[in-house]
Design a protein around this motif. Structure first.
Motif, PDB file in Angstrom:
ATOM      1  N   LYS A 135      38.958  45.789  40.238  1.00 23.70           N
ATOM      2  CA  LYS A 135      39.435  45.597  38.862  1.00 23.70           C
ATOM      3  C   LYS A 135      39.664  46.895  38.097  1.00 23.70           C
ATOM      4  O   LYS A 135      40.231  46.874  37.012  1.00 23.70           O
ATOM      5  CB  LYS A 135      38.482  44.687  38.089  1.00 23.70           C
ATOM      6  CG  LYS A 135      37.101  45.242  37.898  1.00 23.70           C
ATOM      7  CD  LYS A 135      36.217  44.236  37.198  1.00 23.70           C
ATOM      8  CE  LYS A 135      34.802  44.798  37.071  1.00 23.70           C
ATOM      9  NZ  LYS A 135      33.895  43.834  36.528  1.00 23.70           N
ATOM     10  N   LYS A 136      39.230  48.038  38.657  1.00 17.22           N
ATOM     11  CA  LYS A 136      39.353  49.305  37.936  1.00 17.22           C
ATOM     12  C   LYS A 136      40.198  50.362  38.636  1.00 17.22           C
ATOM     13  O   LYS A 136      40.662  51.296  38.000  1.00 17.22           O
ATOM     14  CB  LYS A 136      37.967  49.896  37.685  1.00 17.22           C
ATOM     15  CG  LYS A 136      37.115  49.088  36.743  1.00 17.22           C
ATOM     16  CD  LYS A 136      35.785  49.763  36.522  1.00 17.22           C
ATOM     17  CE  LYS A 136      34.925  48.957  35.568  1.00 17.22           C
ATOM     18  NZ  LYS A 136      33.608  49.537  35.408  1.00 17.22           N
ATOM     19  N   THR A 165      42.324  58.271  45.319  1.00 16.33           N
ATOM     20  CA  THR A 165      42.056  57.161  44.406  1.00 16.33           C
ATOM     21  C   THR A 165      43.115  57.098  43.313  1.00 16.33           C
ATOM     22  O   THR A 165      43.584  58.123  42.825  1.00 16.33           O
ATOM     23  CB  THR A 165      40.657  57.335  43.769  1.00 16.33           C
ATOM     24  OG1 THR A 165      39.688  57.409  44.819  1.00 16.33           O
ATOM     25  CG2 THR A 165      40.304  56.177  42.859  1.00 16.33           C
ATOM     26  N   LEU A 166      43.467  55.879  42.952  1.00 21.63           N
ATOM     27  CA  LEU A 166      44.374  55.613  41.832  1.00 21.63           C
ATOM     28  C   LEU A 166      43.568  54.866  40.767  1.00 21.63           C
ATOM     29  O   LEU A 166      43.271  53.687  40.933  1.00 21.63           O
ATOM     30  CB  LEU A 166      45.568  54.764  42.297  1.00 21.63           C
ATOM     31  CG  LEU A 166      46.552  54.309  41.224  1.00 21.63           C
ATOM     32  CD1 LEU A 166      47.283  55.497  40.615  1.00 21.63           C
ATOM     33  CD2 LEU A 166      47.540  53.302  41.799  1.00 21.63           C
ATOM     34  N   PRO A 167      43.177  55.557  39.685  1.00 20.59           N
ATOM     35  CA  PRO A 167      42.403  54.881  38.642  1.00 20.59           C
ATOM     36  C   PRO A 167      43.296  54.075  37.707  1.00 20.59           C
ATOM     37  O   PRO A 167      44.509  54.256  37.669  1.00 20.59           O
ATOM     38  CB  PRO A 167      41.751  56.053  37.894  1.00 20.59           C
ATOM     39  CG  PRO A 167      42.696  57.193  38.091  1.00 20.59           C
ATOM     40  CD  PRO A 167      43.363  56.976  39.432  1.00 20.59           C
ATOM     41  N   GLY A 168      42.664  53.174  36.963  1.00 16.85           N
ATOM     42  CA  GLY A 168      43.368  52.472  35.891  1.00 16.85           C
ATOM     43  C   GLY A 168      44.292  51.353  36.326  1.00 16.85           C
ATOM     44  O   GLY A 168      45.185  50.977  35.576  1.00 16.85           O
ATOM     45  N   VAL A 169      44.079  50.819  37.543  1.00 16.00           N
ATOM     46  CA  VAL A 169      44.856  49.668  38.000  1.00 16.00           C
ATOM     47  C   VAL A 169      43.894  48.564  38.419  1.00 16.00           C
ATOM     48  O   VAL A 169      42.740  48.831  38.742  1.00 16.00           O
ATOM     49  CB  VAL A 169      45.787  50.018  39.188  1.00 16.00           C
ATOM     50  CG1 VAL A 169      46.909  50.930  38.754  1.00 16.00           C
ATOM     51  CG2 VAL A 169      45.009  50.607  40.339  1.00 16.00           C
ATOM     52  N   SER A 170      44.380  47.350  38.417  1.00 14.55           N
ATOM     53  CA  SER A 170      43.555  46.209  38.801  1.00 14.55           C
ATOM     54  C   SER A 170      44.313  45.305  39.756  1.00 14.55           C
ATOM     55  O   SER A 170      45.453  44.922  39.485  1.00 14.55           O
ATOM     56  CB  SER A 170      43.142  45.402  37.568  1.00 14.55           C
ATOM     57  OG  SER A 170      42.471  44.206  37.957  1.00 14.55           O
ATOM     58  N   ILE A 171      43.661  44.972  40.842  1.00 14.29           N
ATOM     59  CA  ILE A 171      44.262  44.039  41.802  1.00 14.29           C
ATOM     60  C   ILE A 171      44.397  42.647  41.183  1.00 14.29           C
ATOM     61  O   ILE A 171      45.191  41.833  41.639  1.00 14.29           O
ATOM     62  CB  ILE A 171      43.446  44.002  43.119  1.00 14.29           C
ATOM     63  CG1 ILE A 171      44.255  43.346  44.237  1.00 14.29           C
ATOM     64  CG2 ILE A 171      42.100  43.315  42.911  1.00 14.29           C
ATOM     65  CD1 ILE A 171      43.671  43.520  45.625  1.00 14.29           C
ATOM     66  N   TYR A 172      43.643  42.395  40.112  1.00 14.32           N
ATOM     67  CA  TYR A 172      43.666  41.088  39.459  1.00 14.32           C
ATOM     68  C   TYR A 172      44.780  40.953  38.427  1.00 14.32           C
ATOM     69  O   TYR A 172      44.970  39.885  37.861  1.00 14.32           O
ATOM     70  CB  TYR A 172      42.302  40.802  38.815  1.00 14.32           C
ATOM     71  CG  TYR A 172      41.181  40.887  39.818  1.00 14.32           C
ATOM     72  CD1 TYR A 172      41.107  39.997  40.894  1.00 14.32           C
ATOM     73  CD2 TYR A 172      40.206  41.870  39.735  1.00 14.32           C
ATOM     74  CE1 TYR A 172      40.101  40.089  41.832  1.00 14.32           C
ATOM     75  CE2 TYR A 172      39.190  41.962  40.662  1.00 14.32           C
ATOM     76  CZ  TYR A 172      39.146  41.069  41.709  1.00 14.32           C
ATOM     77  OH  TYR A 172      38.150  41.162  42.647  1.00 14.32           O
ATOM     78  N   LYS A 173      45.511  42.027  38.185  1.00 14.77           N
ATOM     79  CA  LYS A 173      46.657  41.974  37.263  1.00 14.77           C
ATOM     80  C   LYS A 173      47.931  42.080  38.094  1.00 14.77           C
ATOM     81  O   LYS A 173      48.245  43.141  38.624  1.00 14.77           O
ATOM     82  CB  LYS A 173      46.607  43.145  36.277  1.00 14.77           C
ATOM     83  CG  LYS A 173      45.493  43.099  35.279  1.00 14.77           C
ATOM     84  CD  LYS A 173      45.629  44.283  34.339  1.00 14.77           C
ATOM     85  CE  LYS A 173      44.455  44.398  33.410  1.00 14.77           C
ATOM     86  NZ  LYS A 173      44.510  45.668  32.670  1.00 14.77           N
ATOM     87  N   GLN A 174      48.665  40.983  38.170  1.00 15.91           N
ATOM     88  CA  GLN A 174      49.882  40.995  38.989  1.00 15.91           C
ATOM     89  C   GLN A 174      50.895  42.026  38.497  1.00 15.91           C
ATOM     90  O   GLN A 174      51.673  42.544  39.294  1.00 15.91           O
ATOM     91  CB  GLN A 174      50.492  39.597  39.052  1.00 15.91           C
ATOM     92  CG  GLN A 174      49.674  38.688  39.959  1.00 15.91           C
ATOM     93  CD  GLN A 174      50.313  37.330  40.151  1.00 15.91           C
ATOM     94  OE1 GLN A 174      50.556  36.615  39.190  1.00 15.91           O
ATOM     95  NE2 GLN A 174      50.558  36.986  41.397  1.00 15.91           N
ATOM     96  N   GLU A 199      52.682  48.924  41.242  1.00 16.62           N
ATOM     97  CA  GLU A 199      52.075  50.250  41.260  1.00 16.62           C
ATOM     98  C   GLU A 199      51.118  50.389  42.455  1.00 16.62           C
ATOM     99  O   GLU A 199      51.072  51.440  43.106  1.00 16.62           O
ATOM    100  CB  GLU A 199      51.329  50.501  39.942  1.00 16.62           C
ATOM    101  CG  GLU A 199      50.861  51.933  39.791  1.00 16.62           C
ATOM    102  CD  GLU A 199      50.238  52.218  38.425  1.00 16.62           C
ATOM    103  OE1 GLU A 199      49.782  53.362  38.244  1.00 16.62           O
ATOM    104  OE2 GLU A 199      50.205  51.325  37.560  1.00 16.62           O
ATOM    105  N   LEU A 200      50.375  49.340  42.741  1.00 16.48           N
ATOM    106  CA  LEU A 200      49.474  49.357  43.894  1.00 16.48           C
ATOM    107  C   LEU A 200      50.259  49.501  45.200  1.00 16.48           C
ATOM    108  O   LEU A 200      49.906  50.309  46.064  1.00 16.48           O
ATOM    109  CB  LEU A 200      48.619  48.083  43.938  1.00 16.48           C
ATOM    110  CG  LEU A 200      47.543  47.964  42.862  1.00 16.48           C
ATOM    111  CD1 LEU A 200      46.995  46.551  42.797  1.00 16.48           C
ATOM    112  CD2 LEU A 200      46.433  48.959  43.104  1.00 16.48           C
TER     113      LEU A 200
END
Length: 153
Positions: free
Chosen positions: A53-54, A112-121, A126-127
Motif C-alpha cells: 500500500k505504500k 524501490t518506488l515510494p508513494g504508490v499502492s497496489i490497491y489503487k488501480q 506507474e507500477l
C-alpha cells in the motif's frame, strides 16, 4: 480500507494484469518467460517484485540460510556490478545481511518506488512502468552473468 479478501483479490488482479501485459516479451535468450515468478535456476537466489500500500520494489534477493554463502553470492554480484548497472541503466541499493519482516537474514540488491499502492488501480500504470523495464533488464544481465553463479546451484 479493504477486507483481507478484497486486498488479496486486488493484488492477484494486478499481478495477473502485469503478467498478461509482459507475457509477449521474450527473454534475452528468446524464450517465453514467467516474468512474475522469474526463475534464476539457482536455489535461494530470486528476482522479486513486490508491491504493497505504500511502495513497490524489485530486488535480486539472496536468501541462503548460511550467511557465509549469502555473502559469497553478494560478492559475486559485486564482481558484476558494472555489468549490472549498465544493464539496469541506474544504481540500486546494495544490502548485505538485512533482516526481512520475518526476521530472516537476507542480502539484496534493490530498487524501490515510494508513494504508490497496489490497491489503487490508478497507480497500476506507474507500477507496470516501474517493473517492466527492470525485470527485462535483470533478465538481460542474467543471460550474461548466470554461468558465473553455477557454483551456487
Amino acid at each position: 480500507m479493504y477486507s483481507k479478501e478484497q486486498a488479496s483479490q486486488l493484488k492477484q488482479a494486478f499481478w495477473t494484469a502485469f503478467g498478461q501485459y509482459i507475457a509477449p516479451h521474450l527473454s534475452a535468450e528468446g524464450l517465453r518467460t514467467n516474468w512474475v515468478n522469474y526463475k534464476t535456476g539457482i536455489k535461494n537466489l530470486h528476482f522479486k517484485m513486490q508491491a504493497d500500500k505504500k511502495s513497490a520494489s524489485i530486488a535480486i534477493e539472496m536468501s541462503h540460510p548460511d550467511p557465509g554463502i549469502q555473502e559469497l553470492m553478494f560478492e559475486q554480484f559485486l564482481e558484476f556490478k558494472n555489468l549490472l548497472n549498465a544493464s539496469l541503466n541506474e544504481e540500486w541499493e546494495w544490502q548485505l545481511h538485512e533482516q526481512d519482516e520475518n526476521y530472516k537474514t537476507l542480502s539484496r540488491i534493490v530498487k524501490t518506488l515510494p508513494g504508490v499502492s497496489i490497491y489503487k488501480q490508478e497507480d497500476w500504470p506507474e507500477l507496470i512502468s516501474f517493473f517492466k523495464p527492470r525485470i527485462i533488464a535483470l533478465d538481460d544481465f542474467w543471460s550474461d552473468a548466470k554461468d558465473s553463479f553455477d557454483t551456487f546451484k
